[in-house]
Design a protein around this motif. Structure first.
Motif, mmCIF file in Angstrom:
data_model
loop_
_atom_site.group_PDB
_atom_site.id
_atom_site.type_symbol
_atom_site.label_atom_id
_atom_site.label_comp_id
_atom_site.label_asym_id
_atom_site.label_seq_id
_atom_site.Cartn_x
_atom_site.Cartn_y
_atom_site.Cartn_z
ATOM 1 N N MET A 1 0.825 -1.207 0.000
ATOM 2 C CA MET A 1 0.000 0.000 0.000
ATOM 3 C C MET A 1 0.862 1.260 0.000
ATOM 4 O O MET A 1 0.564 2.234 -0.690
ATOM 5 N N GLU A 2 1.953 1.240 0.777
ATOM 6 C CA GLU A 2 2.834 2.407 0.810
ATOM 7 C C GLU A 2 3.528 2.602 -0.535
ATOM 8 O O GLU A 2 3.736 3.734 -0.976
ATOM 9 N N LYS A 3 3.894 1.503 -1.191
ATOM 10 C CA LYS A 3 4.568 1.601 -2.488
ATOM 11 C C LYS A 3 3.647 2.202 -3.541
ATOM 12 O O LYS A 3 4.086 2.984 -4.381
ATOM 13 N N MET A 4 2.356 1.831 -3.509
ATOM 14 C CA MET A 4 1.391 2.352 -4.475
ATOM 15 C C MET A 4 0.787 3.683 -4.031
ATOM 16 O O MET A 4 -0.057 4.235 -4.726
ATOM 17 N N GLN A 5 1.206 4.200 -2.865
ATOM 18 C CA GLN A 5 0.729 5.473 -2.320
ATOM 19 C C GLN A 5 -0.798 5.472 -2.184
ATOM 20 O O GLN A 5 -1.494 6.382 -2.647
ATOM 21 N N ILE A 6 -1.313 4.440 -1.533
ATOM 22 C CA ILE A 6 -2.756 4.289 -1.333
ATOM 23 C C ILE A 6 -3.111 4.824 0.051
ATOM 24 O O ILE A 6 -2.517 4.430 1.052
ATOM 25 N N ALA A 7 -4.097 5.715 0.112
ATOM 26 C CA ALA A 7 -4.525 6.290 1.385
ATOM 27 C C ALA A 7 -5.486 5.364 2.115
ATOM 28 O O ALA A 7 -5.333 5.101 3.307
ATOM 29 N N ILE A 8 -6.496 4.859 1.405
ATOM 30 C CA ILE A 8 -7.503 3.972 1.984
ATOM 31 C C ILE A 8 -7.716 2.816 1.029
ATOM 32 O O ILE A 8 -7.860 3.024 -0.179
ATOM 33 N N ALA A 9 -7.748 1.613 1.550
ATOM 34 C CA ALA A 9 -7.931 0.427 0.719
ATOM 35 C C ALA A 9 -8.953 -0.495 1.358
ATOM 36 O O ALA A 9 -8.988 -0.651 2.580
ATOM 37 N N GLY A 10 -9.788 -1.099 0.527
ATOM 38 C CA GLY A 10 -10.738 -2.105 0.981
ATOM 39 C C GLY A 10 -10.210 -3.492 0.649
ATOM 40 O O GLY A 10 -9.635 -3.708 -0.421
ATOM 41 N N ILE A 11 -10.410 -4.426 1.557
ATOM 42 C CA ILE A 11 -9.880 -5.778 1.406
ATOM 43 C C ILE A 11 -11.044 -6.765 1.505
ATOM 44 O O ILE A 11 -11.831 -6.705 2.447
ATOM 45 N N SER A 12 -11.140 -7.667 0.537
ATOM 46 C CA SER A 12 -12.134 -8.733 0.551
ATOM 47 C C SER A 12 -11.448 -10.077 0.783
ATOM 48 O O SER A 12 -10.274 -10.239 0.473
ATOM 49 N N GLU A 13 -12.213 -11.015 1.302
ATOM 50 C CA GLU A 13 -11.683 -12.342 1.640
ATOM 51 C C GLU A 13 -10.468 -12.222 2.564
ATOM 52 O O GLU A 13 -9.423 -12.823 2.335
ATOM 53 N N MET A 14 -10.621 -11.451 3.619
ATOM 54 C CA MET A 14 -9.512 -11.193 4.523
ATOM 55 C C MET A 14 -9.216 -12.393 5.429
ATOM 56 O O MET A 14 -8.068 -12.626 5.806
#
Length: 345
Positions: free
Chosen positions: A1-14
């Motif tokens: 996430m830090e590499k792609m510079q993502i602020a908020i991410a949703g995760i499915s099948e966690m």
């Protein structure tokens, strides 16, 4: 996430057990909602450490739905992350999910910017674009679950971002079958129709090696979260722990007891908050704080396998041999990381 510079991410099948929050060693926040036995479902929301102060509240609805509300400069944003049943699931399971999703969207505060995203397991064909523009994938046959999602978006005035922006076909698909031949767009990001112009782009990022048959789908929003807030919430960082191990020194413990006795005797009408503040400041000055050590448990061999796996990711889409090598490297990375964790914990 830090590499792609993502602020908020949703995760499915966690697949994490229960509900709760986890703070990573880098300071990022992960909220998750699942069942007590884990299972194959479970959802989560990742928030980078820069945007944790913008989080107002979050709510675990079920092992398929989680909600989070963020403070924004324009209006508050409510994100609903979900993991929908597949087309082959029974009608009762699908009805229960969409009833819970409808109830969750209905409870959102009036005026909030709604963002609905996740793995919907639905295909929306090019001739069914009743919402958004006609830029959906041309190879996807429309599914029955697609009608349900479209009706839901029409009810709550949502636009499916994947059908709005013109991209090459290779940048639209979000899932690849195990044989590598079938590709579909079944993951979606939806936003309130009124705020459609704030969504700048939606497409997949095939360069992200996430070790999954799904591709990472990213939506760029022209909405600024309010990171600096004067209100104190539960995401506020706790002070570092006191280094109480130094109290084993008898001379130091005696001097600290004398200092505390002098400060407590004048004046005598200390409130509880003042007493805690005196204890804390004196302990920090004389004992110091104990910094939490970041444990690097992943071995160099595992990092080398991860680098090899990431290098094969770009070739796996075009070369069958590279695809097989990538699958084998994914298994090796999981096995090596599992062994590293068992040695250190």
């Amino acid at each position: 996430m830090e590499k792609m510079q993502i602020a908020i991410a949703g995760i499915s099948e966690m697949r994490w057990r229960g509900n709760g929050t986890t703070t990573t060693s880098s300071g990022n926040l992960v909220m998750h909602s699942g069942t007590n036995d884990g299972g194959r479902s479970g959802v989560g929301i990742y928030v980078s450490k820069q945007y944790k102060p913008a989080l107002i509240s979050w709510s675990p609805v079920s092992d398929r739905i989680i909600i989070a509300r963020f403070r924004c400069n324009a209006r508050h944003i409510t994100i609903v992350q979900c993991y929908a049943p597949t087309e082959d699931a029974s009608d009762d399971i699908k009805d229960d999910f969409y009833n819970a999703l409808t109830s969750s969207l209905t409870r959102i505060e009036r005026g909030d910017i709604k963002i609905l995203m996740g793995d919907f397991n639905v295909k929306i064909g090019p001739n069914k674009q009743r919402i958004g523009n006609n830029h959906g994938p041309t190879w996807c046959w429309h599914s029955n679950n697609g009608d349900t999602l479209i009706d839901l978006c029409q009810t709550f005035q949502l636009v499916i971002g994947g059908t709005v922006f013109p991209h090459n076909e290779i940048h639209k698909y979000t899932w690849t079958s195990p044989n590598g031949h079938t590709r579909n767009q079944i993951d979606h990001i939806c936003i309130s129709r009124k705020w459609r112009r704030s969504m700048m782009d939606v497409r997949n990022r095939r360069s992200a090696s996430i070790d999954s048959d799904h591709e990472l789908i990213i939506g760029e929003l022209l909405i600024k979260l309010q990171r600096n807030s004067n209100t104190v919430n539960w995401t506020t960082r706790r002070p570092p722990p006191i280094n109480v191990q130094r109290l084993s020194d008898s001379n130091l413990s005696t001097r600290m007891a004398t200092t505390l006795r002098e400060q407590m005797t004048q004046p005598l009408n200390h409130s509880w908050e003042q007493t805690c503040s005196i204890l804390r400041s004196t302990a920090e000055e004389m004992l110091g704080t104990r910094q939490r050590r970041r444990t690097e448990w992943i071995s160099a061999h595992t990092w080398e396998l991860i680098s090899k796996r990431n290098s094969r990711k770009s070739k796996a889409d075009h070369d069958c041999r590279a695809r097989d090598e990538h699958k084998e490297l994914c298994k090796m990375v999981k096995k090596s990381a599992r062994n590293d964790k068992r040695k250190n914990f």
